[in-house]
Every structure is written in structure tokens, then in C-alpha cells.
Design an enzyme around this catalytic site. Sequence first.
Site, PDB file in Angstrom:
ATOM      1  N   CYS A 127      -1.263  -9.742  -0.054  1.00 30.30           N
ATOM      2  CA  CYS A 127       0.098  -9.908   0.474  1.00 30.30           C
ATOM      3  C   CYS A 127       1.175  -9.904  -0.610  1.00 30.30           C
ATOM      4  O   CYS A 127       2.254  -9.352  -0.412  1.00 30.30           O
ATOM      5  CB  CYS A 127       0.194 -11.168   1.315  1.00 30.30           C
ATOM      6  SG  CYS A 127      -0.591 -12.611   0.576  1.00 30.30           S
TER       7      CYS A 127
ATOM      8  N   HIS B  33       6.747 -14.422   0.674  1.00 28.87           N
ATOM      9  CA  HIS B  33       6.384 -14.689  -0.721  1.00 28.87           C
ATOM     10  C   HIS B  33       7.536 -14.216  -1.607  1.00 28.87           C
ATOM     11  O   HIS B  33       7.956 -13.057  -1.543  1.00 28.87           O
ATOM     12  CB  HIS B  33       5.120 -13.920  -1.112  1.00 28.87           C
ATOM     13  CG  HIS B  33       3.869 -14.413  -0.450  1.00 28.87           C
ATOM     14  ND1 HIS B  33       3.816 -15.539   0.342  1.00 28.87           N
ATOM     15  CD2 HIS B  33       2.584 -13.930  -0.487  1.00 28.87           C
ATOM     16  CE1 HIS B  33       2.572 -15.737   0.760  1.00 28.87           C
ATOM     17  NE2 HIS B  33       1.818 -14.776   0.286  1.00 28.87           N
TER      18      HIS B  33
END
Lengths: 355, 355, 355, 355
Positions: free
Chosen positions: A151, A237
Site C-alpha cells: 500500500c 498513508h
Amino acid sequence: MSDRERKTPVAILGATGAVGQRLVQALESHPWFVFAEAVASERSAGKRYGEAAHWLLDSELPAAAAELAVLSPGAPLQSRLVLSALDTATAAELEPLYAERGHLVVSNASKFRMDPRVPLLVPEINPHAAERIREQPWAPQGGGLVTNPNCSVVGIVMALAPLQQTFGLAAVTCVTMQAVSGAGYPGVPSLDILGNVIPDIGGGGEEAKIASEPQKILEADFPLSVAVNRVPVVDGHTISMFVKLRRRASLDEIRRALDGFTGEPQRLKLPTAPERPLQVIDRADRPQPLRDVRRGNGMTVSVGNLRADPVYDARFTVLVHNTVRGAAGAALLNAELLAAKGLLAAPVEVVAEAR
Amino acid sequence: MSDRERKTPVAILGATGAVGQRLVQALESHPWFVFAEAVASERSAGKRYGEAAHWLLDSELPAAAAELAVLSPGAPLQSRLVLSALDTATAAELEPLYAERGHLVVSNASKFRMDPRVPLLVPEINPHAAERIREQPWAPQGGGLVTNPNCSVVGIVMALAPLQQTFGLAAVTCVTMQAVSGAGYPGVPSLDILGNVIPDIGGGGEEAKIASEPQKILEADFPLSVAVNRVPVVDGHTISMFVKLRRRASLDEIRRALDGFTGEPQRLKLPTAPERPLQVIDRADRPQPLRDVRRGNGMTVSVGNLRADPVYDARFTVLVHNTVRGAAGAALLNAELLAAKGLLAAPVEVVAEAR
Amino acid sequence: MSDRERKTPVAILGATGAVGQRLVQALESHPWFVFAEAVASERSAGKRYGEAAHWLLDSELPAAAAELAVLSPGAPLQSRLVLSALDTATAAELEPLYAERGHLVVSNASKFRMDPRVPLLVPEINPHAAERIREQPWAPQGGGLVTNPNCSVVGIVMALAPLQQTFGLAAVTCVTMQAVSGAGYPGVPSLDILGNVIPDIGGGGEEAKIASEPQKILEADFPLSVAVNRVPVVDGHTISMFVKLRRRASLDEIRRALDGFTGEPQRLKLPTAPERPLQVIDRADRPQPLRDVRRGNGMTVSVGNLRADPVYDARFTVLVHNTVRGAAGAALLNAELLAAKGLLAAPVEVVAEAR
Amino acid sequence: MSDRERKTPVAILGATGAVGQRLVQALESHPWFVFAEAVASERSAGKRYGEAAHWLLDSELPAAAAELAVLSPGAPLQSRLVLSALDTATAAELEPLYAERGHLVVSNASKFRMDPRVPLLVPEINPHAAERIREQPWAPQGGGLVTNPNCSVVGIVMALAPLQQTFGLAAVTCVTMQAVSGAGYPGVPSLDILGNVIPDIGGGGEEAKIASEPQKILEADFPLSVAVNRVPVVDGHTISMFVKLRRRASLDEIRRALDGFTGEPQRLKLPTAPERPLQVIDRADRPQPLRDVRRGNGMTVSVGNLRADPVYDARFTVLVHNTVRGAAGAALLNAELLAAKGLLAAPVEVVAEAR
């Protein structure tokens, strides 16, 4: 024949987990694919999907999905296209099994990403890698396996790709501040993360992935230092990046390279492709997960706070929606690329025979 | 003569702010000093300290402090020792004023840190720098000015000092994840930080401080790259650090250099000095603000997750209590060092004359 | 004979959990008791306590505790005094077992709280109830069992006790906003609580406890409505309370009744007893978990924002440290009360025989 | 004539604040109205809206809006329809001014809500109240003023309306857990709310509004006790409610009354009206702000965890999106109701003359 019947049926492995749910959500109104089969752990098997899944998202569970019966791991599947949101251990076992049976497995799991036979695919960056499924051991049965990156890596390579293409990369340092949804459910205990930062994910395993996957995707060799942290954010993120280039470039040239970046999914107008895969925000205090993570329906990677650096050439901040562009959306875009390239049109009889 | 009367009286500039409150708290049971005079903005002047301060800490406001009358900026002070928790703009004006009047100003403000005449003091690292107050322009009046570093810098230099002393520093990269208490009160709006990360503090100003103060403190020249972030943590700045050394060292040698670090405050047993100014935690997931920030009453800097790095030699995580070791405690330790070195024993008449 | 040897040895059941850790922490410097035996699940048995416990607190794990070998459930114990931090199911099995073997079990578990044979003890409110252990079925063997209330209930009854004693209670409504530490570890997944409120705890089980325990403790009969919520707070249950009294009272009379409240632990100066078991804060915006939960080392219940109510007589906010006064500290104070009342001085041979 | 030109122009007072931004966002693709004029404080006046507004939302600032020049308070306006997101003090001055000048002011401010001349409008509940603007003092000039309730009150009355209509209300108690966006920007300092609960909003002012507005809207008289709390949630007020009815009803009858509730906006198919203004979720742990606040685009009020109560008849949890259904969406729905009722078709010349 209903709309639902005209679409390509899709099976989801690990359908009840956090990434599986994002896949279910994304497929709800997908123009090409329909969620037809759900595979989850033995504990969920036999239940309706609506019962088995602890639905985590802020949209409602699609009604048709709720009624699907959950199949057990390894159960025969009708759908040639299989999206995998499995954990590594289960992926190790099930993904080759389904590929062997003639299924095209599009996986979000980390298990086979670095396998030289397996494309580690980001459609904007290395769409040609998809072709390699023709040479996989499962090709004779009509099966195949492609993966999408970790990710954080999706965000990192999306920002690095135009820099590598334009200037070449000499060295990169990344520090991630990762959202809790990246750990799945139940994942991170609240007692560990409320008002806290944890300077580790997976006992170093996450850092190893981030340090090696980008070079495979970018087909380039450069040193990459990485430190990971977990922060009390739900989705998104955030990554502080430092980049040293092979060819000297002004901040303005760097900015232009980043902002103009586009790729095959945009040219092919794939359903899940955002108009802009990479968007530069010209502000020092952006991107931020709270305000930028939904750009491009979670498929746009944001870059901001671009500035000069005394050791590297430039530093900037990258934001990626970890469960969309970094997981479910990445897998779905890969599946769309395979479909657009005609790689899904496979001999159905092979599938039948595989049972 | 009461205990209170026997102690050295201390004035606090900016006494009602977040750092000022930490000073008030730390002075409550201080063996050498007593909080005798409070200076705050015109808005607070004339009120009792207990009314003027919006008390933020989880201990109770000391009763004696609550009764002090708040003085206005520039008011004459009886205490020779003046601790300053002022913002930069006010510090620019008031700190030289009080130094000129014969006060020894021990400041947490950033204004004069890089001034070549002013010691930028971390007692464990460069205690000798304190002597330079004898050569300051305010010395003839008995005045002086010393500063402590930026809150992140204290953590950074505490970890770098033993590495610089033992191996020499070739290059350093730091990414901070800073607590909201670092912005004072009211500081960061909750709408900006709940479930969020902000990749900027002070429009780049914070990064400039972090990139330049360490070299002055360590009296060394090395490139330092830094990116700062604000995270939803109350107290404790967490810093991902990458360090390249001049002399090759094993992880074990690095660990030993870090863990054994101690300095003048420990030898002098200064009241605010922690037993261990730097503590290595041998775990990948530590230090964490929630669990480690109170070590050594907030005066111990923690280092953990030490590991090898492909570009640098090593990387690790540092945690510093930003309002204690990074601000109020740093100033107080500086004041204690001055006292222990006999630099407080100044001609009181000078002070009187200054009015 | 060392200090450690002169103190009364204590065993902790469920020593590795969140409440067990608070007990270990509280016993570290206890003047009467010493942590001598740790019992935890089979998974932990055989390990050192320091390995078996995922230490959650912001103080360091006491060194002596870290070295204790963890015993398995039901293992013979040397210590007559047994503090239980077990979950309900395990408590159902182990607590009577140890009582039967002649141990005095002081439990934080909910299992036997409403058992008519078992004192539900808050030493400030119903210290006399402790005597009833003499009539328990385990008395002939020298054993016994006392419990402390649910973590929210401790806060609620501490505020209600003086009102019941002075004015009588006609009706009470409570809405709790409970911290995540109340659910133990791993407890509440971060994905469920970051930036969120959950209007349920234990599928209604928590509400049932809160609606019934106060009447047993206060030995009074009054209707109590309760709604519970989980909020993103680490420690400290905040409770909005509405109280209708039997005898009309002014806000000022109510305030005086609350603020003056004190009890047996204060008179006996029990080591864990706070100077003030109940403290009124005369501010509309208090108490708050962040700022008031550590009062009296977590043993003081805070009341604030007292105001008139159109339906009830008054409403106010209560704060209780859920793992200290609401759990570990409550059990410890109960043990101290038993010790002070001479109920610990039991025939040691009975214990020996029980093996 | 473009689409933009065919729509009714709308002015927004307080356009740069948190609620103003929600209005701008909601108007972006509104089928009837177009954001034509922005009024904000003197500090913003003269700037482009895009510069003046610190954009807080996770969608992008609409491009057309960004280019509008911000007008100063009291500036002449072309748009007859004026949406007000002003604070109370400014509303007190500006709202009557614009009404006097012939504008129809649809306000979210609290200033005139309890004014007997002013409708306090929730279109699903008391749409007839809108008619009263014909009798307002500003009617001769073509002006008028309607308001929507406090953000918590919208949630409360939406749940109470069907109960009042079906069973009658005897007594109600509400405890709110309110999101930080309700305080506007910068609003609540992060140091006050991270990991915390604050048992007060506006020094009691919020409780006074919640205790009095519902009776005006419901045209009913019943006692209402209320305690308010601020919690670390971004959007969505969660409310624990206890309800005593005049006519005895089973839980099932109550559930049916709640779930079937619908009103004029649904019949008129107003653009901002959700399909379901009130939705019952049959789960003990719902509604939750994180998962339910976006239902019906933030316009659906959710009710869940319905259960019997020993003192009242029932208790349940209500969730309302405080800046959408509780503020901007409420005002917009009011404006749509006025439009649908033909109350916007006013003499434009009056407006002109007013300057």
C-alpha cells in the site's frame, strides 16, 4: 438478460476482510464486473456475506452482496477472474491453486510480488508487465497471477516513476506514517495507537517490502532507505520522501514532471482510473489524509510540500489511500487492464475441466 | 526563614503559556529555585496567576503560584534569574531588555539561538558553552542570555552527540512526527489534526531550525536533511533518524555509544538531570510517545528500533518530551548548570540600579 | 529479613491483562503487600512475567515482577491473599476454587458481584459489608470472596453515596462515555473507535451491571436509567448524571454534601486511600479525563459542572479512573480494608492442607 | 443562457466559515440555486473566495466559487435569497438589515430562533410555519427571516416528532456527544480534545438552546433535561436519548413510528431532501459517527440501539451530521421549501429600492 448477467463475474478471496470490503464496495456499480462469488475463512463459510462481514465502511453494504453465500477456501469457482485480498499465508496456498485451475488471480497479497514469474503491476507505470502472464506455469491451463504492490509502495512509485523516467533516480529515503486500516480488522488495538505513534509495522517486514518492490516496478536500481511508523489515522498513508536524481533538475522541472504524469489507464479510460493518477498540491501543509485522501475517489496519489534539500535534490510529501489505490483499487485497476488488453477472454472449458 | 525564602527566586516570562506552565509545575518542588515572579501579556497583567492561566496540565496548579500577581511585559523584576518561555517576537524585545538590566535570562525562545554571542546549551553536550556569558555585551551589568534548542533538536542532538564523539557524523536525515503541545495553546485547531497528519510546521520555519541548530550544539559540520510533520499526539515528538558516520561502526558499537551516554548534569547531580539522559530500548516498536515520554520525568530521551540501513549506516527512532526535555526542563537544567557553575552569584545591586 | 520478606505476599490472578498490570504497578511500592505469585492463562504459564505481559503502562515494568514465573490457572498458591483481575468466565471457575482452598479472594470480576453471599465493597461507602465473609461457605476453610463494582459504578456510587445519605435518592439517570482501557487488551480495535463513538458495550451487559450494582452498594432502592458509550479516550470514564432526590435540596446543599464526603479508608489511612475520595471541581468544563483522571493517584473521583435540572433536581459530571479507582485500585483498597480489619490473619495451615 | 444563469442566485453570509463552506459545497451542483455572492468579515472582504477561505472539507473547493470576490458585511446584494451562516453577534446585526432591505434570509444562526415572529423550521416537521414570514415586519419590503435549529436539536426533534405525533411526549432526557466541527474553525484547540471529553459547550449556552428549541418546533410542551459533551469526533453529534410517552407503547410500536417517518420535503422531492429523513438501524452498536454520518448525503438522521427503560419508556441513540443536516443542509432545505411554496417569487424591484 439483466445488466448483472451481462457483466463479467468476479470472485473475491478474503471477501470479508478490510480490503475485501473495499473490493465489494468498488464492484457495486462497476460497469464491467459483478461480484459473483465470495470466498472467506472456514468460520465464515456457509453464512450469507452480510452476516459474515463486520462491515467497516461508511457506505452501506450493497444489498446483492449481502445475500451471497460465502464459500470456503479452495471451493470451486465459476468466475474466471479472481480478486484476492488474502493474507500472505493463505495466499501462499490458495493463489497458485486457483491459478492452476485456470483462474486469472489478481492479488493484493504480498506473497508472490517479488516472484520473478509474477508481474508486480501498476498500470500507469509498467502496463507491459501484464503480458508476462502468458509465460507463467499456469498459462497452459488458462490461469495466471498478477499482483499489485504494498500500500505504501503504490504511493512511492507513483511519485518516483516520472522522476525516474525524466531524471533517473540516484537515491531515495522514505519515512511513512501509516493509517490503521492498513493492518486490517481487528488489526491495531486502540490502546496501542490512540494519541500514539508506533515506529514499526510487522517487525521490519513492512520496511523490507518498501525497500525492494519499487525497483522491480520501476525496473531501475537505486538505494532506498525506509522507516515506517503507524499513526492514529483511519485511511491514508502519508510519506515524507527525499529524492536524489541522476540528472540535476530544478524544483520547477521536478514539479512539472510530477504533475504531468499520466499513463495507460488514463489513455484506455479504464473505469477505476482517476483522471489524474498523480496530483501536485502547491502548498506546504498538504497533502493531508483528512482532506486529500478521497481525491479521484481514492485513486489519485497526492504530492505536496515540494522543496529543495541540502543532501538530496528535493523532498516532498506523498499521500496514498492505502485501502483504495494501495489495495482494492489497485487490484481492480489491474483486473481492468487485463480485461482491456484482452487477457480475460480465456477458454472457459479449461476452468470447467480444472474441477 | 522559611524554605521558600531560602531558595533562589525565579521570574518566568510568558508564565501563562504551555511552556510557562511546565516551568511553574517543575518549580513547585524544586530544591534550589522558587517561582517568585510571573510576567505575561498585557491582557493577563494585574490578574492572579491562577486566573490568568488556562491550566493545561494533569497535575493541579500549585497553590502558591496561583496567588502570584501577573506582571506586565517589561515590569521591573526582583529575581536575578529569569526563565523565558516567550514567543519569538516578544523574546526579541524583552530578553535583551532584561539582560541589559542585569538579569540572567535562560530562554526557551528561538530568537537568539543562532546568535554567535549566545550559548545554545544542552548541559549533557556542551556545558562549557555556558562560560561564554562572561563575554556577552550584558556582562558588565551582570546580565546574560543563554538558550536551549528547539524541542525536536534536543532529541536529535542527544542521540547524535555520542555518535559524533565516537565515530564522527557524515550525514543525517530526520523526519519528525511532532505532538500538538509543541504549538502552544490554543495552537493547532482540532479540526486540523484529529485523525490527520500535517506535513508542515510554521511554513518551513521549523525545518530551518532543525537543520541548523544541531551543528552549533555539536560544534560539527555535517549535512542534515529534515522533514517535519504534525501528528495527533499530545506530548512527545517521535523522530525517524538515518545516520551516516565518518568511521565505520557495527550496530553493536553504535548501540553501546548511545546507551552509555552521560554528561555534566549527571556528574553534578543537577536536580532536574535524569539518571540517564539517553536510554536505548531494544525493541522494534519503541519508543512510543504514549508509553515512553514520561521516562526520567520527561527528561530522558529514548532511542529504539536501531537497525542497519543500506544508504546510511544506521537508522533508529528517537522520542523526546517536547515540553519537558524539549522546552521547560531544558531551560531549567540550563539554569541549574549556571547555578552549579557559580554563574548565578551576581551583584544584586546591579539589578537594583537597572530600574 | 528483607523488606520484601516482611510484607504480606499477594497472588494476582489474570496478572498479565490490563487490570492485572495496574495491580502489579500499584504493588511495586506498596507498604504492606508484595507481588509474590502471578497466575495467567495456559499460554503464559511457564514464562517469566516480563515476557508474558505486553506491558501497556507508561511506567516501567517493576524489575522484581518481571522475573516472576507465571503459574497456570488453578496452580497451588502460597499467598493467602489473592487479587483477581480475571474475566468473568475464568473467574466463575477459579475464584470459588481458591476460596475453597482457604484463600481470601479480592476480585475485580463481575461474576459474583450480585451474589447475595458476596460483599460488593466500596470501602468509603459500605465497609461493614466486609464482615460478611465470616458467613461465606468458604469461611470454615479460612477462605472468602469480596468484589468491587464495575468501573463506571465506582464513580457513580461515590457521587451518589453522600446524596443518598443526606437527601435520599428518588431517581437517577446516567450516560457514560467510557475509555478504551476498560475493554482490556487487545480490546477495542482502533478501526472501531478512532474519531468515533460506539453507543454500546457488551451488547447491553454493561448497562445491566450499572443499573443494578449501585442499589446493592448503597443499600437503597431507586430507579436507575443508564446508557453507555465508548469514546476515544485511553483512561477515564466520564459520566453525565441526573439526580432526583427524596428531600428537596439547594445546589449549594448538594455541593456541600458531595465535597465533604469521606469514609473509613481515610480514617484508617489505608495506603491506597486518597485524601479525598470525592472532589468537587467548581467549573462548568470539568472534570475531563485528560486533566483530572490522575487526581489522588487515580483514586479520587471528580465531580463538576453541577447545575440545576428541570426534571431532576440536579445534574453533574463524574469522572473515574476506570483501571485504577474503577478496578485495580478498588481491589487493592478492598484488600487493605480486610487487612486493617484483621480479616487477613487466617490459619496458614488451612492453606497448606488445601493442596 | 447558461445553466448557471438560469438558476436562482444565492448570497451566503459568513461564507468562509465551517458552515459557510458546507453551503458552498452543497450549492456546487444544486439544480435550483447558484452561489452568486459571498459575504464575510472585513478581514476577508476584497479577496477572492478561494484565498479568503481556509478550505476544510475533503472535496475540492468548487472552481467557480473560488473566483467570487468576497463582499463586506452589509454590502448591497443582488440575490434575493440569502443564506446565513453567521455567528450570533453578527447575525443580530446583519440578518434584520438584509430582511429590511427585502431579502429572504434563511439563517443557521441562533439569534432569532426563539423570536415569536420567526419560524424555527424543520421542513419534515413544521413546514406550515414557513407561511408566517408573510406576517413578519419585513414582509412589506418583500423581506423575511426563517431559521433552522441548533445542530443537536435537528437530530433530537427528528426522532421526537413521530413519537410526539403518535404517542405524545411526557418527558425527555438527552445527553449529547458533539463533534468538534460544531465549534467552527479554529474552534476547539486540539490540546483540549485529543483523547479527552469536555462536559460543557458554551458555558451552558448550548444546553439552554437544546432545552427550549424542540418545544417550539414540535408545538408541544414537555420537560427536557439535557447535558452536553464535546468528544474527539470530526463530524456527527451522537445523542443518548431517554423518552417517556403520554400513551403507553411497545418497543415495536415505537420502532415503527420512528422508521416510517417522512414529511413534506420527501413528498415535494426537494433536491436536498433525503429519501429517508429518519432511519432506524436495528443494532445495539449503531449509529456511529464514523460509519453512519454520511447516510443520505448527511441529511438522514439515524436512530439505533432502541431498548426499554425502567424510568422512561424507551431509550435510544441518535446521530445527526452536525454541519450538514444540523446546519448547512438544514438551511438549504429550508430555502428549497420556501422556493417550492412559491415564497421566493418576490418583487425584485423592492430589492433594488432597498439600496
